[in-house]
Scaffold this active site. Structure first.
Site, mmCIF file in Angstrom:
data_model
loop_
_atom_site.group_PDB
_atom_site.id
_atom_site.type_symbol
_atom_site.label_atom_id
_atom_site.label_comp_id
_atom_site.label_asym_id
_atom_site.label_seq_id
_atom_site.Cartn_x
_atom_site.Cartn_y
_atom_site.Cartn_z
ATOM 1 N N ASP A 22 1.154 -1.172 -0.568
ATOM 2 C CA ASP A 22 0.411 -0.329 -0.011
ATOM 3 C C ASP A 22 0.880 0.962 -0.228
ATOM 4 O O ASP A 22 2.171 1.588 0.497
ATOM 5 C CB ASP A 22 -0.860 -0.405 1.209
ATOM 6 C CG ASP A 22 -1.569 0.862 1.159
ATOM 7 O OD1 ASP A 22 -2.334 1.749 0.360
ATOM 8 O OD2 ASP A 22 -1.516 1.746 2.410
ATOM 9 N N ARG A 23 0.506 2.190 -0.667
ATOM 10 C CA ARG A 23 1.140 3.547 -0.723
ATOM 11 C C ARG A 23 0.958 4.460 1.041
ATOM 12 O O ARG A 23 1.799 4.215 1.579
ATOM 13 C CB ARG A 23 1.246 4.525 -1.740
ATOM 14 C CG ARG A 23 2.144 5.410 -1.559
ATOM 15 C CD ARG A 23 1.165 6.642 -3.378
ATOM 16 N NE ARG A 23 0.871 7.658 -2.568
ATOM 17 C CZ ARG A 23 0.323 8.266 -2.900
ATOM 18 N NH1 ARG A 23 0.302 8.188 -4.326
ATOM 19 N NH2 ARG A 23 -0.568 9.438 -2.723
ATOM 20 N N ASP A 24 0.105 5.065 1.058
ATOM 21 C CA ASP A 24 -0.304 5.939 2.317
ATOM 22 C C ASP A 24 -0.871 5.061 3.479
ATOM 23 O O ASP A 24 -0.739 4.805 3.763
ATOM 24 C CB ASP A 24 -1.457 6.836 2.550
ATOM 25 C CG ASP A 24 -1.673 7.713 0.409
ATOM 26 O OD1 ASP A 24 -0.705 8.116 0.042
ATOM 27 O OD2 ASP A 24 -2.521 8.219 -0.349
ATOM 28 N N THR A 32 -2.151 1.031 -4.731
ATOM 29 C CA THR A 32 -3.327 1.951 -3.872
ATOM 30 C C THR A 32 -4.406 2.563 -4.590
ATOM 31 O O THR A 32 -4.435 3.243 -5.778
ATOM 32 C CB THR A 32 -1.666 3.325 -4.392
ATOM 33 O OG1 THR A 32 -2.434 4.124 -3.454
ATOM 34 C CG2 THR A 32 -1.463 3.968 -5.694
ATOM 35 N N GLN A 42 -6.532 5.604 -5.084
ATOM 36 C CA GLN A 42 -6.597 7.350 -4.918
ATOM 37 C C GLN A 42 -7.747 7.910 -5.477
ATOM 38 O O GLN A 42 -8.191 8.185 -6.572
ATOM 39 C CB GLN A 42 -5.185 7.811 -5.838
ATOM 40 C CG GLN A 42 -3.800 7.521 -4.722
ATOM 41 C CD GLN A 42 -3.664 7.653 -4.084
ATOM 42 O OE1 GLN A 42 -4.492 9.024 -3.041
ATOM 43 N NE2 GLN A 42 -2.545 7.142 -2.942
ATOM 44 N N ARG A 43 -9.314 7.571 -4.414
ATOM 45 C CA ARG A 43 -9.992 8.273 -4.718
ATOM 46 C C ARG A 43 -10.566 9.763 -4.745
ATOM 47 O O ARG A 43 -11.279 10.354 -5.685
ATOM 48 C CB ARG A 43 -11.558 7.676 -4.104
ATOM 49 C CG ARG A 43 -11.565 8.736 -2.727
ATOM 50 C CD ARG A 43 -13.157 7.513 -2.635
ATOM 51 N NE ARG A 43 -13.188 7.706 -1.033
ATOM 52 C CZ ARG A 43 -13.958 6.609 0.185
ATOM 53 N NH1 ARG A 43 -14.392 6.040 -0.730
ATOM 54 N NH2 ARG A 43 -13.871 6.627 0.837
ATOM 55 N N CYS A 100 -5.418 2.720 -8.240
ATOM 56 C CA CYS A 100 -7.412 2.651 -8.092
ATOM 57 C C CYS A 100 -7.560 4.173 -7.777
ATOM 58 O O CYS A 100 -7.438 4.196 -7.046
ATOM 59 C CB CYS A 100 -7.697 2.342 -7.579
ATOM 60 S SG CYS A 100 -9.737 2.265 -7.603
ATOM 61 N N CYS A 124 -16.169 0.518 -9.214
ATOM 62 C CA CYS A 124 -15.359 -0.801 -9.868
ATOM 63 C C CYS A 124 -14.796 -1.884 -9.684
ATOM 64 O O CYS A 124 -15.098 -2.589 -8.148
ATOM 65 C CB CYS A 124 -13.952 0.270 -10.267
ATOM 66 S SG CYS A 124 -12.896 0.488 -8.510
ATOM 67 N N LYS A 171 -8.677 -1.683 -3.415
ATOM 68 C CA LYS A 171 -9.149 -2.319 -2.511
ATOM 69 C C LYS A 171 -10.425 -2.167 -1.328
ATOM 70 O O LYS A 171 -10.651 -1.441 -1.176
ATOM 71 C CB LYS A 171 -7.566 -2.134 -1.374
ATOM 72 C CG LYS A 171 -6.207 -2.601 -2.565
ATOM 73 C CD LYS A 171 -5.204 -2.444 -1.590
ATOM 74 C CE LYS A 171 -5.008 -0.570 -1.600
ATOM 75 N NZ LYS A 171 -4.250 -0.054 -1.228
HETATM 76 MG MG LIG Z 1 -2.015 3.037 3.271
HETATM 77 ZN ZN LIG Z 2 -10.904 1.302 -9.213
#
Ligand SMILES: [Mg+2]
Ligand SMILES: [Zn+2]
EC number: 3.1.3.-
Length: 174
Positions: free
Chosen positions: A9-11, A54, A56-57, A93, A100, A104
């Site tokens: 995961d990134r953040d 990751t 990223q909404r 994402c 979608c 995740k």
């Molecule tokens: Mg995170």
């Molecule tokens: Zn997505």
């Protein structure tokens, strides 16, 4: 030859999370967590794939663009590269929840990786700091590791990425 992969995961794993309900929208807001370069370089040495998966909404919400996210990732990879740490690929994402199959805890991002790389799933890991990361890793069928202050229902829990990587490479698990 298939290779083991560590999905990150990134953040909250690579960089400090944005405040609640906010997003990392530009490079100036991005702050690496300690020893992330060290941890990734160790995985590189063992020829283990390093992938970032990751959500990223903030993109779907119009707070940033796909170009903003790409720009952050360009800088992130460049900074890591200067420390001999290579991220093999990044899967994002940008969608709103429920619209979608890649956000995740869904596993679309993992399946994208699988289409492009020969992954040895039995020796692969998902490392994340939220429940959706752990759920996604479980659904995909790999070993899950939570890091940070909250311990989710993953297979293992460590303080940070470097600790998790040391444990993986110590041959204790996987
Ligand atoms: Mg995170
Ligand atoms: Zn997505």
């Amino acid at each position: 030859m298939p290779r083991a992969a560590v999905f990150l995961d990134r953040d909250g794993v690579i960089n400090v999370c944005a405040p609640p309900h906010d997003y990392i929208k530009r490079w100036s807001e991005f702050q690496f967590l300690p020893q992330v370069d060290t941890a990734i370089a160790k995985l590189n040495k063992k020829r283990i794939y390093v992938f970032v998966v990751t959500n990223q909404r903030g993109v779907a919400r119009g707070l940033m663009t796909v170009e903003n996210v790409d720009d952050i990732h360009r800088h992130m990879r460049h900074s890591l590269m200067e420390k001999q740490a290579v991220i093999d690929d990044i899967f994002v994402c940008p969608h709103e929840s429920g619209t979608c199959h890649c956000r995740k805890p869904d596993i679309g991002l993992f399946l994208q990786a699988e289409q492009q790389y020969d992954i040895d799933k039995t020796h692969s890991f998902m490392i994340g700091d939220s429940v959706g990361d752990i759920q996604a890793g479980k659904k995909y069928g790999i070993t899950t590791i939570s890091i940070g202050s909250t311990c989710f229902d993953g297979d293992y829990h460590f303080h940070d990425l470097n600790e998790a990587v040391d444990y993986i490479l110590g041959g204790n698990i996987g």
